[in-house]
Design a protein around this motif. Structure first.
Motif, PDB file in Angstrom:
ATOM      1  N   VAL A  45       0.851  -1.193   0.000  1.00 37.07           N
ATOM      2  CA  VAL A  45       0.000   0.000   0.000  1.00 37.07           C
ATOM      3  C   VAL A  45       0.884   1.239   0.000  1.00 37.07           C
ATOM      4  O   VAL A  45       1.792   1.367   0.838  1.00 37.07           O
ATOM      5  CB  VAL A  45      -0.932   0.027   1.224  1.00 37.07           C
ATOM      6  CG1 VAL A  45      -1.781   1.294   1.230  1.00 37.07           C
ATOM      7  CG2 VAL A  45      -1.828  -1.203   1.244  1.00 37.07           C
ATOM      8  N   LEU A  46       0.629   2.151  -0.948  1.00 40.40           N
ATOM      9  CA  LEU A  46       1.325   3.432  -1.007  1.00 40.40           C
ATOM     10  C   LEU A  46       0.310   4.545  -0.818  1.00 40.40           C
ATOM     11  O   LEU A  46      -0.706   4.604  -1.524  1.00 40.40           O
ATOM     12  CB  LEU A  46       2.032   3.596  -2.367  1.00 40.40           C
ATOM     13  CG  LEU A  46       3.039   2.521  -2.752  1.00 40.40           C
ATOM     14  CD1 LEU A  46       3.667   2.831  -4.112  1.00 40.40           C
ATOM     15  CD2 LEU A  46       4.124   2.405  -1.703  1.00 40.40           C
ATOM     16  N   GLY A  47       0.576   5.417   0.141  1.00 46.87           N
ATOM     17  CA  GLY A  47      -0.337   6.507   0.431  1.00 46.87           C
ATOM     18  C   GLY A  47      -0.328   7.573  -0.647  1.00 46.87           C
ATOM     19  O   GLY A  47       0.650   7.738  -1.388  1.00 46.87           O
ATOM     20  N   ASP A  48      -1.408   8.318  -0.722  1.00 44.05           N
ATOM     21  CA  ASP A  48      -1.544   9.390  -1.703  1.00 44.05           C
ATOM     22  C   ASP A  48      -0.464  10.444  -1.480  1.00 44.05           C
ATOM     23  O   ASP A  48      -0.287  10.948  -0.372  1.00 44.05           O
ATOM     24  CB  ASP A  48      -2.936  10.028  -1.565  1.00 44.05           C
ATOM     25  CG  ASP A  48      -3.205  11.036  -2.661  1.00 44.05           C
ATOM     26  OD1 ASP A  48      -2.592  10.921  -3.738  1.00 44.05           O
ATOM     27  OD2 ASP A  48      -4.027  11.947  -2.434  1.00 44.05           O
ATOM     28  N   GLY A  49       0.292  10.759  -2.535  1.00 48.64           N
ATOM     29  CA  GLY A  49       1.298  11.809  -2.458  1.00 48.64           C
ATOM     30  C   GLY A  49       2.663  11.361  -1.991  1.00 48.64           C
ATOM     31  O   GLY A  49       3.568  12.192  -1.854  1.00 48.64           O
ATOM     32  N   LEU A  94       5.809  13.533   1.663  1.00 51.13           N
ATOM     33  CA  LEU A  94       4.471  13.624   1.107  1.00 51.13           C
ATOM     34  C   LEU A  94       4.339  14.922   0.322  1.00 51.13           C
ATOM     35  O   LEU A  94       4.834  15.971   0.760  1.00 51.13           O
ATOM     36  CB  LEU A  94       3.410  13.603   2.214  1.00 51.13           C
ATOM     37  CG  LEU A  94       3.080  12.269   2.877  1.00 51.13           C
ATOM     38  CD1 LEU A  94       1.951  12.459   3.883  1.00 51.13           C
ATOM     39  CD2 LEU A  94       2.680  11.224   1.841  1.00 51.13           C
ATOM     40  N   VAL A  95       3.663  14.850  -0.805  1.00 49.27           N
ATOM     41  CA  VAL A  95       3.362  16.038  -1.604  1.00 49.27           C
ATOM     42  C   VAL A  95       1.847  16.206  -1.589  1.00 49.27           C
ATOM     43  O   VAL A  95       1.117  15.375  -2.139  1.00 49.27           O
ATOM     44  CB  VAL A  95       3.883  15.885  -3.044  1.00 49.27           C
ATOM     45  CG1 VAL A  95       3.492  17.100  -3.875  1.00 49.27           C
ATOM     46  CG2 VAL A  95       5.394  15.707  -3.040  1.00 49.27           C
ATOM     47  N   ARG A  96       1.372  17.290  -0.938  1.00 50.08           N
ATOM     48  CA  ARG A  96      -0.069  17.452  -0.732  1.00 50.08           C
ATOM     49  C   ARG A  96      -0.704  18.505  -1.611  1.00 50.08           C
ATOM     50  O   ARG A  96      -1.931  18.555  -1.734  1.00 50.08           O
ATOM     51  CB  ARG A  96      -0.329  17.800   0.742  1.00 50.08           C
ATOM     52  CG  ARG A  96       0.058  16.698   1.715  1.00 50.08           C
ATOM     53  CD  ARG A  96       0.051  17.175   3.149  1.00 50.08           C
ATOM     54  NE  ARG A  96       1.150  18.107   3.400  1.00 50.08           N
ATOM     55  CZ  ARG A  96       1.376  18.693   4.575  1.00 50.08           C
ATOM     56  NH1 ARG A  96       0.568  18.448   5.594  1.00 50.08           N
ATOM     57  NH2 ARG A  96       2.395  19.514   4.729  1.00 50.08           N
ATOM     58  N   ASN A  97       0.104  19.380  -2.214  1.00 47.44           N
ATOM     59  CA  ASN A  97      -0.466  20.427  -3.062  1.00 47.44           C
ATOM     60  C   ASN A  97       0.580  20.844  -4.090  1.00 47.44           C
ATOM     61  O   ASN A  97       1.728  20.373  -4.079  1.00 47.44           O
ATOM     62  CB  ASN A  97      -0.927  21.627  -2.222  1.00 47.44           C
ATOM     63  CG  ASN A  97       0.161  22.136  -1.288  1.00 47.44           C
ATOM     64  OD1 ASN A  97       1.280  22.428  -1.715  1.00 47.44           O
ATOM     65  ND2 ASN A  97      -0.153  22.213  -0.002  1.00 47.44           N
ATOM     66  N   GLU A  98       0.187  21.745  -4.966  1.00 49.59           N
ATOM     67  CA  GLU A  98       1.063  22.140  -6.064  1.00 49.59           C
ATOM     68  C   GLU A  98       2.309  22.870  -5.574  1.00 49.59           C
ATOM     69  O   GLU A  98       3.404  22.687  -6.120  1.00 49.59           O
ATOM     70  CB  GLU A  98       0.293  23.024  -7.049  1.00 49.59           C
ATOM     71  CG  GLU A  98       1.065  23.323  -8.323  1.00 49.59           C
ATOM     72  CD  GLU A  98       0.228  24.038  -9.354  1.00 49.59           C
ATOM     73  OE1 GLU A  98       0.793  24.466 -10.381  1.00 49.59           O
ATOM     74  OE2 GLU A  98      -0.990  24.165  -9.144  1.00 49.59           O
TER      75      GLU A  98
END
Length: 390
Positions: A63-67, A160-164
């Motif tokens: 499992v890989l989390g979003d971002g 983690l990358v959450r936004n632009e």
């Protein structure tokens, strides 16, 4: 980001990739082609319950989390250690957006466990987030917790990358990290310039869809232009353009290295790079022969004007092979330096004498280094003298 994660999954040899999304988009269709080209089935599901039939009990589930953005080598080393939930210390993880597990740990957005654990999704309400649900099931099954080194959070190897805005920052840090790894120990001027260019403009080029192959074609065009200008008698300009062609090719190679290290589907190994370098060398030798002031007469052997330039460029390659792992050896392969030297000699110095002197200097330095290396090796060889005490 999803393309990078698919690359991570394919690098582990997975046979099925499942993406959580509300529906199919054009980007997901293109990623489906990437996954299938890598030998994996591709599925898009909208709910956690829809995952259950796609996760057989006998399979391993990753499992890989979003971002999640993770350095491939570090990711594989951590995730391949068996059933594991990767974590980060809570004080470092929460500010970066990682999900809390308990008072001490935050979820590092990656885990691996047996497929039988995922069967519990069928008993949960449909509105549950799939990642959180699988995390809770893995914790309840007592899957081992393992910390991701905190140093990876600080240098960009795990995050983690959450936004632009975060994506732009992470992208520049990612390119800098990969170019640093690709050029450890490389300090020649041409390599430094190429690396600085990729760090400054590489993200914009990749965002604009400029593939390394396109940059490589540009290098060929510049090299051809240099040869044509030299044929017209502008030798110094021809030398410099050949050096710039080599520099543009180095930029293309670094961009390709970033793509491959990032496991992007477009990061294919560029072929013919060594051959292109040979063409640049042949171009430098040819332009130097054209620039030579040696008279062309029947009294002199044909092709004599090629002899000294060929010794210079070929000698640089031979010295690099004869004395490997020496500080500054990168200068011998730096054709930006070689072209600048030849251009200056063409404009300001007696050209043929300068080239011959450079050949003697190169060979003399090589002989000295080989002699010192031989003496040091001989001095380090233990002797078999016997000693006695009276």
């Amino acid at each position: 980001m999803l393309r990078h994660q698919i690359g991570l999954a394919l690098s582990l040899g997975v046979k099925r990739i499942v993406v959580m999304a509300e529906g199919i988009s054009g980007e997901l269709v293109s990623l489906q082609h990437v996954a299938e080209a890598g030998g994996a089935q591709f599925h898009v599901v909208a709910t956690a319950r829809a995952l259950v039939p796609l996760l057989p009990p006998e399979d391993d589930v990753i499992v890989l989390g979003d971002g999640l953005l993770a350095m491939p080598d570090a990711f594989r080393e951590l995730i391949e250690q068996g059933p594991v939930v990767l974590t980060v210390p809570i004080e470092a993880g929460l500010p970066l957006g990682f999900e809390r597990i308990d008072i001490n740990h935050a979820f590092a957005s990656a885990m691996r466990f047996p497929g039988r654990i995922a069967a519990g999704l069928a008993d949960l309400p449909p509105e549950w987030n799939a990642q959180s649900a699988l995390l809770r099931l893995a914790i309840q099954a007592r899957v081992t917790l393992k910390d991701v080194p905190v140093a990876m959070l600080g240098d960009g190897r795990w995050g983690l990358v959450r936004n632009e805005a975060e994506a732009h920052v992470a992208e520049r840090q990612w390119v800098r990290l990969h170019t640093s790894l690709a050029n450890a120990g490389m300090g020649s001027p041409g390599e430094v310039v190429a690396m600085a260019f990729v760090r400054r403009f590489g993200p914009a080029l990749l965002h604009a869809g400029t593939r390394p192959a396109i940059v490589g074609i540009a290098a060929g065009v510049v090299g051809s232009l240099g040869g044509g200008i030299a044929w017209l008698g502008y030798f110094a300009t021809g030398f410099l353009l050949l050096g710039v062609a080599w520099l543009v090719e180095r930029v293309a190679s670094l961009l390709g290295q970033v793509e491959r290290d990032s496991l992007l589907a477009t990061g294919l190994e560029r072929r013919g790079v060594a051959f292109f370098h040979l063409l640049i060398d042949a171009g430098l030798v040819t332009v130097a022969a054209w620039r030579s002031e040696l008279p062309v007469t029947n009294a002199l052997p044909f092709g004599l004007n090629f002899f000294a330039p060929l010794l210079l460029i070929g000698g640089a390659r031979l010295v690099r092979l004869a004395v490997p792992n020496k500080q500054g050896n990168g200068w011998l392969e730096d054709r930006l330096v070689a072209s600048a030297f030849l251009a200056i000699a063409s404009l300001l110095l007696p050209f043929d004498a300068t080239v011959m002197l450079a050949v003697l200097t190169l060979l003399g330095a090589c002989l000295l280094m080989l002699q010192f290396a031989a003496d040091a090796h001989a001095g380090a060889t233990p002797n078999s003298q016997l000693t006695s005490r009276s």
